[in-house]
Design a protein around this motif. Structure first.
Motif, mmCIF file in Angstrom:
data_model
loop_
_atom_site.group_PDB
_atom_site.id
_atom_site.type_symbol
_atom_site.label_atom_id
_atom_site.label_comp_id
_atom_site.label_asym_id
_atom_site.label_seq_id
_atom_site.Cartn_x
_atom_site.Cartn_y
_atom_site.Cartn_z
ATOM 1 N N TRP A 140 102.462 28.906 -84.866
ATOM 2 C CA TRP A 140 103.475 29.885 -84.471
ATOM 3 C C TRP A 140 104.369 29.261 -83.414
ATOM 4 O O TRP A 140 103.895 28.589 -82.499
ATOM 5 N N ALA B 61 102.465 36.876 -78.644
ATOM 6 C CA ALA B 61 102.202 38.288 -78.410
ATOM 7 C C ALA B 61 101.375 38.435 -77.135
ATOM 8 O O ALA B 61 100.859 37.459 -76.582
ATOM 9 N N ARG C 185 104.530 47.319 -84.628
ATOM 10 C CA ARG C 185 104.505 45.886 -84.928
ATOM 11 C C ARG C 185 103.093 45.325 -84.824
ATOM 12 O O ARG C 185 102.722 44.418 -85.582
ATOM 13 N N GLU D 37 101.337 45.975 -88.055
ATOM 14 C CA GLU D 37 101.876 45.291 -89.228
ATOM 15 C C GLU D 37 101.766 43.771 -89.136
ATOM 16 O O GLU D 37 101.905 43.090 -90.149
ATOM 17 N N ARG D 38 101.519 43.215 -87.973
ATOM 18 C CA ARG D 38 101.606 41.769 -87.764
ATOM 19 C C ARG D 38 100.381 41.047 -88.321
ATOM 20 O O ARG D 38 99.250 41.274 -87.875
ATOM 21 N N LEU E 267 99.671 38.033 -87.849
ATOM 22 C CA LEU E 267 99.294 36.978 -86.912
ATOM 23 C C LEU E 267 97.889 37.218 -86.366
ATOM 24 O O LEU E 267 97.140 36.273 -86.106
ATOM 25 N N TYR E 268 97.521 38.495 -86.193
ATOM 26 C CA TYR E 268 96.202 38.818 -85.658
ATOM 27 C C TYR E 268 95.093 38.490 -86.651
ATOM 28 O O TYR E 268 93.941 38.345 -86.252
ATOM 29 N N TRP F 225 92.936 43.691 -91.768
ATOM 30 C CA TRP F 225 94.398 43.808 -91.763
ATOM 31 C C TRP F 225 94.890 44.500 -93.035
ATOM 32 O O TRP F 225 95.798 45.328 -92.993
#
Length: 378
Positions: free
Chosen positions: A10, A15, A83, A86-87, A89-90, A117
């Motif tokens: 990333w 975040a 966000r 919806e992200r 990345l987690y 997720w």
């Protein structure tokens, strides 16, 4: 920059749950930033499992932790909350559609699994749920859950000032209801409710039998995990072939409709690939032990009243959701009427009743008369 992102890194501002740290062989890499990382992970797991029924409850949980950044008014912005949900990345994946990157496996440590997720995305796309009242407090844990038996309207609660102190009451404020504005002491309603929870407690032998059944099921699933991983690797190879074919068709077509259709299919295959990759990478043995996975649920089934008497208002809301299928009607004269008990307690209670009715208290021996019979000399 795009090449580095395709490699799983990333590039933009991290975040609040991550921070950049120099790691050998990676350069700057995202690493979990505590305590925010654990807080957000617990919130995401709670939303995925239904512990938080709405985004508002998810937001309220974050606001209860002072380390989470917020606005000047003390609230976490709703857009930031959305966000978070919806992200990807987690879950250990990178999506940046402006560069044509979708669910690219990342190098950093995820906070949740991809399965979690995915469940969150399904809940976001489903029917919205009304949030729990913001004024629900430990002082009136049944506000909004107890309904008037006469009209079915949820009761509200308040305190009335007496001569020496204040008294807590529940009320029905539905106009036209015969019970409108007739106060019921909070101690009476909550006492009757605790008595109902005590009646839900099944026999200890039934809970032990349920635990044994779950343990057998756990062992059976564990024995099949290797086969599931093998099957996932086979399906991954098929998905890779389908993706290559769709990419070739996407390059050859000029139709906007076909381009949109192919892109949608490619995204769906990317999500399925991520799910299967997680299954294929599963090592022999579960991530957590059997006790860590089901102990809390078994303790709740064995004694729901214990969790209800917790000091946390959140635990009490969990009891209301898991023990009952709907609001509880209450009559000032008869108490709780026709409760809609949740299925696990119905099953355990029904089985207990069947077991108790199989044998009458006198046992299997034939009845003998209380009159002593004299044997004839002949």
């Amino acid at each position: 920059m795009r090449a580095r992102m395709l490699a799983g890194y990333w590039l933009f501002s991290p975040a609040i749950e991550y921070r950049y740290e120099k790691v050998a062989g990676h350069g700057k890499l995202l690493v979990p930033d505590e305590p925010n990382a654990s807080t957000v992970a617990a919130a995401l797991e709670g939303y995925a499992t239904g512990r938080f029924q709405s985004i508002a409850e998810f937001k309220r949980f974050l606001e209860s932790h002072p380390a989470i950044p917020r606005q000047r008014n003390g609230a976490v912005h709703f857009d930031r909350v959305r966000r978070m949900l919806e992200r990807p990345l987690y879950a250990g994946y990178i999506t940046f559609e402006a560069w044509g990157i979708y669910l690219q496996p990342a190098q950093h440590k995820p906070l949740i699994s991809f399965e979690t997720w995915t469940r969150i995305q399904h809940r976001l796309k489903g029917r919205p749920t009304a949030p729990v009242r913001a004024d629900t407090s430990a002082e009136f844990p049944l506000r909004g859950f107890i309904a008037c038996a006469s009209c079915g309207n949820p009761m509200t609660a308040a305190k009335s000032t007496g001569r020496s102190r204040r008294y807590a009451y529940y009320h029905c404020y539905k106009r036209g209801c015969p019970e409108c504005r007739k106060s019921i002491p909070a101690a009476k309603i909550e006492g009757d409710f605790e008595a109902l929870l005590a009646d839900l407690q099944p026999a200890r032998q039934l809970v032990e039998m349920l635990e044994a059944m779950l343990r057998d099921l756990w062992d059976a699933r564990l024995a099949q995990s290797g086969e599931h991983a093998k099957q996932a690797r086979t399906e991954l190879a098929q998905i890779s072939k389908k993706t290559v074919k769709l990419m070739d068709r996407l390059i050859d077509t000029d139709s906007p409709e076909l381009i949109a259709a192919y892109e949608g299919q490619i995204k769906a295959l990317a999500e399925e690939k991520a799910r299967l990759t997680e299954i294929a990478a599963t090592k022999t043995g579960p991530k957590v032990s059997f006790d860590a996975c089901v102990r809390t649920a078994l303790d709740f089934l064995a004694n729901p009243l214990k969790l209800w008497r917790s000091e946390r208002a959140e635990d009490r809301r969990i009891v209301l959701r898991l023990a009952f299928g709907d609001r509880l009607s209450y009559c000032r004269h008869q108490g709780c009427s026709n409760p809609n008990i949740a299925f696990p307690f119905k099953a355990l209670g029904g089985f207990s009743t069947e077991r108790s009715c199989m044998v009458e208290p006198r046992g299997f021996e034939p009845l003998t008369s209380a009159v002593r019979l004299q044997r004839s000399p002949n």
